[in-house]
Design a protein around this motif. Sequence first.
Motif, PDB file in Angstrom:
ATOM      1  N   UNK A   1       0.824  -1.412  -0.186  1.00 53.04           N
ATOM      2  CA  UNK A   1       0.554   0.157   0.169  1.00 53.04           C
ATOM      3  C   UNK A   1       0.782   1.185  -0.174  1.00 53.04           C
ATOM      4  N   UNK A   2       2.247   0.800   0.818  1.00 46.38           N
ATOM      5  CA  UNK A   2       2.709   2.289   0.539  1.00 46.38           C
ATOM      6  C   UNK A   2       4.214   1.769   0.953  1.00 46.38           C
ATOM      7  N   UNK A   3       4.561   2.962   0.149  1.00 47.45           N
ATOM      8  CA  UNK A   3       6.226   2.943  -0.199  1.00 47.45           C
ATOM      9  C   UNK A   3       7.075   3.633   0.482  1.00 47.45           C
ATOM     10  N   UNK A   4       8.140   2.766   0.819  1.00 48.27           N
ATOM     11  CA  UNK A   4       9.122   3.886   1.942  1.00 48.27           C
ATOM     12  C   UNK A   4      10.334   3.931   1.122  1.00 48.27           C
ATOM     13  N   UNK A   5      11.159   5.205   1.388  1.00 45.39           N
ATOM     14  CA  UNK A   5      12.255   5.143   0.554  1.00 45.39           C
ATOM     15  C   UNK A   5      14.172   4.212   1.111  1.00 45.39           C
ATOM     16  N   UNK A   6      13.834   4.110   0.576  1.00 45.81           N
ATOM     17  CA  UNK A   6      15.675   3.049   0.994  1.00 45.81           C
ATOM     18  C   UNK A   6      16.862   3.491   0.495  1.00 45.81           C
ATOM     19  N   UNK A   7      17.641   3.043   1.664  1.00 42.56           N
ATOM     20  CA  UNK A   7      19.309   3.365   1.397  1.00 42.56           C
ATOM     21  C   UNK A   7      20.337   2.442   0.646  1.00 42.56           C
ATOM     22  N   UNK A   8      21.076   3.134   0.327  1.00 41.50           N
ATOM     23  CA  UNK A   8      21.875   2.195  -0.617  1.00 41.50           C
ATOM     24  C   UNK A   8      22.937   1.460   0.057  1.00 41.50           C
ATOM     25  N   UNK A   9      23.454   0.064  -0.497  1.00 47.78           N
ATOM     26  CA  UNK A   9      23.842  -0.760   1.077  1.00 47.78           C
ATOM     27  C   UNK A   9      24.899  -1.540  -0.541  1.00 47.78           C
TER      28      UNK A   9
ATOM     29  N   UNK B   1      24.299   0.416   5.528  1.00 43.88           N
ATOM     30  CA  UNK B   1      24.893   1.469   5.459  1.00 43.88           C
ATOM     31  C   UNK B   1      25.298   2.563   5.348  1.00 43.88           C
ATOM     32  N   UNK B   2      26.437   2.889   4.765  1.00 44.09           N
ATOM     33  CA  UNK B   2      27.774   4.053   5.105  1.00 44.09           C
ATOM     34  C   UNK B   2      27.678   4.995   6.850  1.00 44.09           C
ATOM     35  N   UNK B   3      26.378   4.829   7.532  1.00 46.49           N
ATOM     36  CA  UNK B   3      25.986   5.453   8.267  1.00 46.49           C
ATOM     37  C   UNK B   3      25.390   4.385  10.312  1.00 46.49           C
ATOM     38  N   UNK B   4      26.448   3.617   9.584  1.00 43.26           N
ATOM     39  CA  UNK B   4      25.920   2.298  10.439  1.00 43.26           C
ATOM     40  C   UNK B   4      26.988   2.590  11.603  1.00 43.26           C
ATOM     41  N   UNK B   5      27.204   2.018  12.519  1.00 45.17           N
ATOM     42  CA  UNK B   5      27.525   2.138  13.103  1.00 45.17           C
ATOM     43  C   UNK B   5      29.134   0.936  13.241  1.00 45.17           C
ATOM     44  N   UNK B   6      28.693  -0.239  13.094  1.00 41.36           N
ATOM     45  CA  UNK B   6      29.695  -0.773  12.666  1.00 41.36           C
ATOM     46  C   UNK B   6      29.918  -1.094  11.018  1.00 41.36           C
ATOM     47  N   UNK B   7      30.276   0.264  10.827  1.00 45.21           N
ATOM     48  CA  UNK B   7      30.784  -0.533   9.566  1.00 45.21           C
ATOM     49  C   UNK B   7      31.054  -1.484   8.350  1.00 45.21           C
ATOM     50  N   UNK B   8      30.307  -1.733   7.175  1.00 44.39           N
ATOM     51  CA  UNK B   8      31.676  -3.308   7.070  1.00 44.39           C
ATOM     52  C   UNK B   8      30.475  -4.221   7.419  1.00 44.39           C
ATOM     53  N   UNK B   9      29.547  -4.228   8.622  1.00 46.25           N
ATOM     54  CA  UNK B   9      29.529  -5.302   9.166  1.00 46.25           C
ATOM     55  C   UNK B   9      28.224  -6.106   8.851  1.00 46.25           C
ATOM     56  N   UNK B  10      28.488  -6.936   8.495  1.00 45.58           N
ATOM     57  CA  UNK B  10      26.547  -8.123   7.676  1.00 45.58           C
ATOM     58  C   UNK B  10      25.694  -8.428   8.178  1.00 45.58           C
ATOM     59  N   UNK B  11      24.877  -7.020   7.565  1.00 46.82           N
ATOM     60  CA  UNK B  11      23.475  -6.648   7.739  1.00 46.82           C
ATOM     61  C   UNK B  11      22.393  -7.922   7.989  1.00 46.82           C
ATOM     62  N   UNK B  12      22.435  -8.406   6.804  1.00 45.20           N
ATOM     63  CA  UNK B  12      21.445  -9.513   6.415  1.00 45.20           C
ATOM     64  C   UNK B  12      21.419 -10.001   5.238  1.00 45.20           C
ATOM     65  N   UNK B  13      21.007 -11.691   5.584  1.00 44.65           N
ATOM     66  CA  UNK B  13      22.099 -12.752   4.917  1.00 44.65           C
ATOM     67  C   UNK B  13      19.921 -13.485   4.571  1.00 44.65           C
ATOM     68  N   UNK B  14      20.146 -13.963   2.832  1.00 44.10           N
ATOM     69  CA  UNK B  14      18.996 -14.624   2.930  1.00 44.10           C
ATOM     70  C   UNK B  14      19.571 -15.643   1.626  1.00 44.10           C
TER      71      UNK B  14
END
Length: 76
Positions: A13-21, A43-56
């Motif tokens: 119903x609603x689409x939100x903006x996403x940051x590039x990773x 994302x580049x604003x993440x506290x632990x830059x370069x850490x894996x965020x999600x796996x699928x």
Amino acid sequence: MAIVRDLIKLEMEKQSAHSEVKATYSVLTTEDGTCLQIDTYGSITRELLGKKSQSIRLTKEALSQLVQIINENKLI
């Protein structure tokens, strides 16, 4: 980590903006057979830059569905 065997269509119903990773992929042989694994990194604003965020992981069945979805919707 998530293993996807089936993709179910959902109309959003609603689409939100996403940051590039950054993302990487691997082809793995597991007890479920051959899978495609996609990993995303914060994302580049993440506290632990370069850490894996999600796996699928997508099974062959889910990948077949994805190819069909891409073709039916002329996404490429």
